[in-house]
Design a protein around this motif. Structure first.
Motif, PDB file in Angstrom:
ATOM      1  N   THR A 407      44.607  42.025  36.443  1.00  0.00           N
ATOM      2  CA  THR A 407      43.490  42.958  36.205  1.00  0.00           C
ATOM      3  C   THR A 407      43.567  43.594  34.830  1.00  0.00           C
ATOM      4  O   THR A 407      42.636  44.285  34.416  1.00  0.00           O
ATOM      5  CB  THR A 407      43.476  44.072  37.257  1.00  0.00           C
ATOM      6  N   THR A 408      44.648  43.344  34.118  1.00  0.00           N
ATOM      7  CA  THR A 408      44.834  43.907  32.783  1.00  0.00           C
ATOM      8  C   THR A 408      45.962  43.163  32.095  1.00  0.00           C
ATOM      9  O   THR A 408      46.716  42.406  32.734  1.00  0.00           O
ATOM     10  CB  THR A 408      45.165  45.415  32.863  1.00  0.00           C
ATOM     11  N   ALA A 638      40.760  31.461  28.847  1.00  0.00           N
ATOM     12  CA  ALA A 638      42.049  31.442  29.543  1.00  0.00           C
ATOM     13  C   ALA A 638      41.845  31.931  30.967  1.00  0.00           C
ATOM     14  O   ALA A 638      40.924  32.712  31.241  1.00  0.00           O
ATOM     15  CB  ALA A 638      43.070  32.319  28.821  1.00  0.00           C
ATOM     16  N   ASP A 639      42.712  31.490  31.861  1.00  0.00           N
ATOM     17  CA  ASP A 639      42.651  31.933  33.254  1.00  0.00           C
ATOM     18  C   ASP A 639      43.456  33.223  33.383  1.00  0.00           C
ATOM     19  O   ASP A 639      44.639  33.207  33.719  1.00  0.00           O
ATOM     20  CB  ASP A 639      43.190  30.851  34.175  1.00  0.00           C
ATOM     21  N   ALA A 640      42.795  34.353  33.119  1.00  0.00           N
ATOM     22  CA  ALA A 640      43.502  35.627  33.041  1.00  0.00           C
ATOM     23  C   ALA A 640      43.912  36.177  34.402  1.00  0.00           C
ATOM     24  O   ALA A 640      44.890  36.928  34.504  1.00  0.00           O
ATOM     25  CB  ALA A 640      42.632  36.658  32.312  1.00  0.00           C
ATOM     26  N   ASN A 641      43.168  35.831  35.477  1.00  0.00           N
ATOM     27  CA  ASN A 641      43.506  36.395  36.794  1.00  0.00           C
ATOM     28  C   ASN A 641      44.103  35.385  37.760  1.00  0.00           C
ATOM     29  O   ASN A 641      44.336  35.696  38.933  1.00  0.00           O
ATOM     30  CB  ASN A 641      42.273  37.057  37.421  1.00  0.00           C
ATOM     31  N   GLY A 642      44.356  34.169  37.303  1.00  0.00           N
ATOM     32  CA  GLY A 642      45.079  33.195  38.111  1.00  0.00           C
ATOM     33  C   GLY A 642      44.303  32.587  39.254  1.00  0.00           C
ATOM     34  O   GLY A 642      44.908  32.135  40.236  1.00  0.00           O
ATOM     35  N   ASP A 643      42.955  32.511  39.167  1.00  0.00           N
ATOM     36  CA  ASP A 643      42.158  31.919  40.247  1.00  0.00           C
ATOM     37  C   ASP A 643      41.746  30.491  39.941  1.00  0.00           C
ATOM     38  O   ASP A 643      40.869  29.936  40.612  1.00  0.00           O
ATOM     39  CB  ASP A 643      40.931  32.777  40.532  1.00  0.00           C
ATOM     40  N   GLN A 670      31.403  37.453  34.250  1.00  0.00           N
ATOM     41  CA  GLN A 670      31.092  38.848  34.501  1.00  0.00           C
ATOM     42  C   GLN A 670      31.061  39.636  33.192  1.00  0.00           C
ATOM     43  O   GLN A 670      31.582  39.176  32.168  1.00  0.00           O
ATOM     44  CB  GLN A 670      32.132  39.449  35.456  1.00  0.00           C
ATOM     45  N   PRO A 671      30.465  40.837  33.181  1.00  0.00           N
ATOM     46  CA  PRO A 671      30.487  41.674  31.976  1.00  0.00           C
ATOM     47  C   PRO A 671      31.921  41.936  31.521  1.00  0.00           C
ATOM     48  O   PRO A 671      32.854  42.019  32.325  1.00  0.00           O
ATOM     49  CB  PRO A 671      29.801  42.962  32.437  1.00  0.00           C
ATOM     50  N   GLY A 672      32.078  42.057  30.217  1.00  0.00           N
ATOM     51  CA  GLY A 672      33.405  42.258  29.654  1.00  0.00           C
ATOM     52  C   GLY A 672      34.025  43.583  30.058  1.00  0.00           C
ATOM     53  O   GLY A 672      33.352  44.612  30.095  1.00  0.00           O
ATOM     54  N   GLN A 673      35.319  43.563  30.354  1.00  0.00           N
ATOM     55  CA  GLN A 673      36.106  44.751  30.660  1.00  0.00           C
ATOM     56  C   GLN A 673      37.298  44.802  29.704  1.00  0.00           C
ATOM     57  O   GLN A 673      37.912  43.771  29.423  1.00  0.00           O
ATOM     58  CB  GLN A 673      36.612  44.718  32.103  1.00  0.00           C
TER      59      GLN A 673
END
Length: 687
Positions: A407-408, A638-643, A670-673
């Motif tokens: 998530t970060t 990149a696969d930042a959340n591993g899904d 999704q919108p950028g966070q």
């Protein structure tokens, strides 16, 4: 000749030292090997026992084989071999002694001029004690070529000689003369102990750090600029050198020149050298000196072939950095031609400089991960989530990592290596030993062309080890991918010239196979954007090229991997990544087949995608996000959340240095966070 590109101090015109030029996607030959110029080279090479290809490369490097109808250059040099007569260099007179030809003939008759150049090379070869057997080996002539430059020092001479061997490696094709590309590894001799000017280990470059991190640092002579400024910086001035990159560097080092500029940009690959600190006053634009930063571009105003895409993009990134640093508008109000500065009578950059394209690049951003980057895996811990990495380069050469929590990115980045990746090297990542943890790799390029790897332990990168000692030499485009499907990433190089060859060295888990093998003989020419990805889902990475033309020519071409070669290219999409958009490759819907994504990186900040069917990319490009990656930012996949679905990531750079992520749903982003609020400074390489 009317004054053109060289800087001025007061009313004194600058005189440029010996020219060193580069090939730019030349057209196929239209004349056979019996043209008068080709015959002149053949006769002179035979008479003086100089390799003909080397003689042509030196001449092409000096003048692009243009004798300018007997008119002298700014350095008072003549003919295609640039035989010079000035207080510091008298190769014209020496050639007259060696050949018995009058100076007037050497100046005006091309065949005599070529003969004079050959005589000079043989004269230096004799001084270097090259034997007859040595003279038969083109690789043995490196010290001779270095001395032909008559550079201020050996470090600058290496810049010259390296470029001549670049020409031999790339090949030369003109309407009159052709040199076949050859993968020659020069014998550096004593120059092996001399780092090229501006490199981190050279005596010239070690004394100071460039303010623009991707640049080299080579100081101009102290008499050629003034310390400090009398006005604040309001303007970036665009120049053309009317000569060569190495020659310009040498001339600005010469105490008798009285001229300088802050930066010099090379034509062939966009390499940049800083020579005057931005806070000091370079002598480059007369009345504009106090308030401007000067950027010199290698080339001649009357020949647009010098203005390569690599030069435009590299220079635009530098200008963008300067505008951001000094708060200047990124338009023609602050970015001016030399001729537009009051009190100047020069014409550079001339009518062939594409201002619209250049300003669009200044505003479009470029990316800090390399012009040709289209994806590089970054799961350094092996937990299935991609992390982020930044290479500081400069003089510290640190490597920092912030790992993903899903998530970060961890709030405090950690140094994982304290010396990896020098300026000018290509930095990428991949799992080279097959342990499911991505490692870091650097390609040194140049004449050594070494490849170093630092393996990941899951919490740090080990000390770097040389895994290959001759790969991606000079200006080739290096890439990473598992092309044989064995679970270990291999290295790939695109020659990216008119030959457009693709070479591969496979990973053994502890090194890359010793001899690179050609897997394709025509793929991704100059100006295109090469990449790798497994587009058909068979576990083997394929090669991809984005032609990046205008709206009628932005094709995407694929050559599938068989495990031992790349197959015949096929067009998979006919309108994608137009112009200056930034394409990336990744599996965004999680089906095991890599897809293509393009970022407009402008005020619209749109993100478009076309997914792979296994045999093509879906015919209609779909907008997956309508506000992500603004001008000047650097996008990534990149696969930042591993899904198992690749997400979009952007490094904002500029003053905030934030990192935003837009997660993939499989059909949209999704919108950028914000996932990190200070990572990847200006000039650093981020992945």
């Amino acid at each position: 000749m009317p004054p053109t590109g060289l800087p001025w101090r007061g009313g004194v015109a600058a005189v440029l030292a010996a020219a060193l030029l580069s090939p730019v996607a030349p057209a196929p030959a239209t004349a056979g090997p019996t043209s008068p110029l080709d015959a002149a080279f053949a006769r002179a090479a035979s008479e003086f026992d100089v390799p003909k290809d080397l003689l042509v490369a030196v001449g092409y490097g000096e003048t692009r084989l243009d004798g300018h109808e007997g008119s002298p250059s700014q350095a008072n040099g003549y003919g295609v071999m640039h035989l010079v007569s000035n207080p510091r260099q008298r190769t014209l007179e020496r050639a007259a002694e060696l050949t018995g030809q009058p100076v007037s003939t050497l100046r005006s008759v091309t065949s005599a001029n070529v003969r004079g150049g050959a005589a000079l090379l043989r004269d230096i070869a004799d001084a270097e004690r090259l034997t007859a057997a040595d003279r038969d080996r083109i690789s043995a002539w490196y010290p001779v070529v270095a001395r032909y430059a008559h550079a201020v020092d050996d470090a600058t001479a290496r810049l010259y000689a390296d470029h001549v061997y670049d020409l031999l490696h790339a090949g030369i094709t003109t309407t009159a003369v052709r040199v076949t590309p050859q993968r020659v590894q020069p014998e550096l001799g004593r120059y092996a102990r001399v780092a090229p000017a501006g490199s981190a280990t050279s005596g010239v470059g070690a004394a100071a750090v460039p303010e623009y991190p991707p640049a080299r640092w080579v100081a101009a002579h102290g008499g050629n600029y003034s310390a400090g400024r009398s006005s604040r910086i309001t303007t970036v001035v665009i120049h053309v050198t009317q000569g060569s990159y190495a020659g310009t560097i040498s001339w600005f080092q010469n105490p008798s020149s009285g001229v300088s500029a802050h930066y010099v940009v090379k034509s062939s690959n966009g390499e940049i050298t800083q020579m005057v600190r931005e806070g000091d006053t370079a002598y480059h634009a007369r009345s504009g000196n106090p308030y401007s930063v000067g950027i010199e571009h290698e080339g001649y105003v009357d020949n647009p072939a010098w203005f390569t895409d690599a030069m435009y993009r590299s220079s635009a990134a530098l200008t963008r950095y300067l505008c951001d640093k000094y708060g200047l508008p990124k338009n023609r109000t602050a970015i001016k031609a030399h001729y537009e500065i009051p009190g100047n009578d020069h014409t550079d950059p001339g009518p062939h400089w594409n201002w619209d394209y250049y300003i669009s690049l200044v505003n479009a951003g470029g990316g800090s991960g390399g012009k040709y980057l289209a994806g590089s895996p970054t799961d350094f811990t092996g937990d299935g989530r991609d992390d982020i990495v930044t290479f500081t380069q400069g003089t510290l050469n640190d490597v920092y990592v912030a790992t993903s929590t899903g998530t970060t990115f961890t709030g405090t980045s950690v140094k994982w290596n304290d010396f990896f990746g020098l300026n000018g090297e290509t930095l990428l990542t991949g799992d080279f030993n097959g342990d499911n943890k991505d490692d870091i790799i650097t390609f040194t390029h140049g004449t050594l062309a070494d490849v170093y790897v630092a393996l990941s332990t899951g919490t740090t990168f080990t000390s770097s080890q040389k895994w290959h000692d001759w790969f991606a030499p000079h200006h080739e485009v290096a890439a990473v991918g598992d092309v044989n499907g064995d679970g270990r990433d291999d290295i790939i190089t695109f020659t990216h010239d008119t030959n457009a060859d693709v070479y591969v060295a496979l990973s053994t888990g502890t090194s890359f196979t010793g001899t690179a093998v050609k897997w394709h003989d025509y793929f991704s020419i100059t100006g295109e954007h090469p990449a790798l990805g497994d587009v058909n889902g068979d576990g083997k990475d394929d090669i991809i090229t984005f032609t990046q033309g205008p709206t009628t020519a932005a094709d995407v071409i694929i050559a599938l991997s068989t495990g031992t070669t790349f197959s015949t290219p096929q067009k998979w999409h006919d309108l994608f990544a137009v112009g200056t958009e930034q394409p990336r490759v990744g599996d965004i819907n999680g089906d095991g087949k890599d897809d293509i994504v393009t970022f407009t990186c402008n005020t619209n900040a749109d993100v478009y995608a076309a997914t792979s069917t296994g045999t093509t990319f879906t015919g209609t490009t779909i907008k997956w996000n309508d506000h992500f990656c603004l001008t000047g930012e650097f996008p990534y996949l990149a696969d930042a959340n591993g899904d198992n679905k690749d997400d979009i990531i952007v490094f904002t750079k500029n003053t905030t240095n934030d990192v935003y992520v837009g997660l993939s749903t499989g059909t949209t982003f999704q919108p950028g966070q914000k996932w990190h609020d200070y990572f990847g400074l200006n000039g650093e390489t981020t992945l």
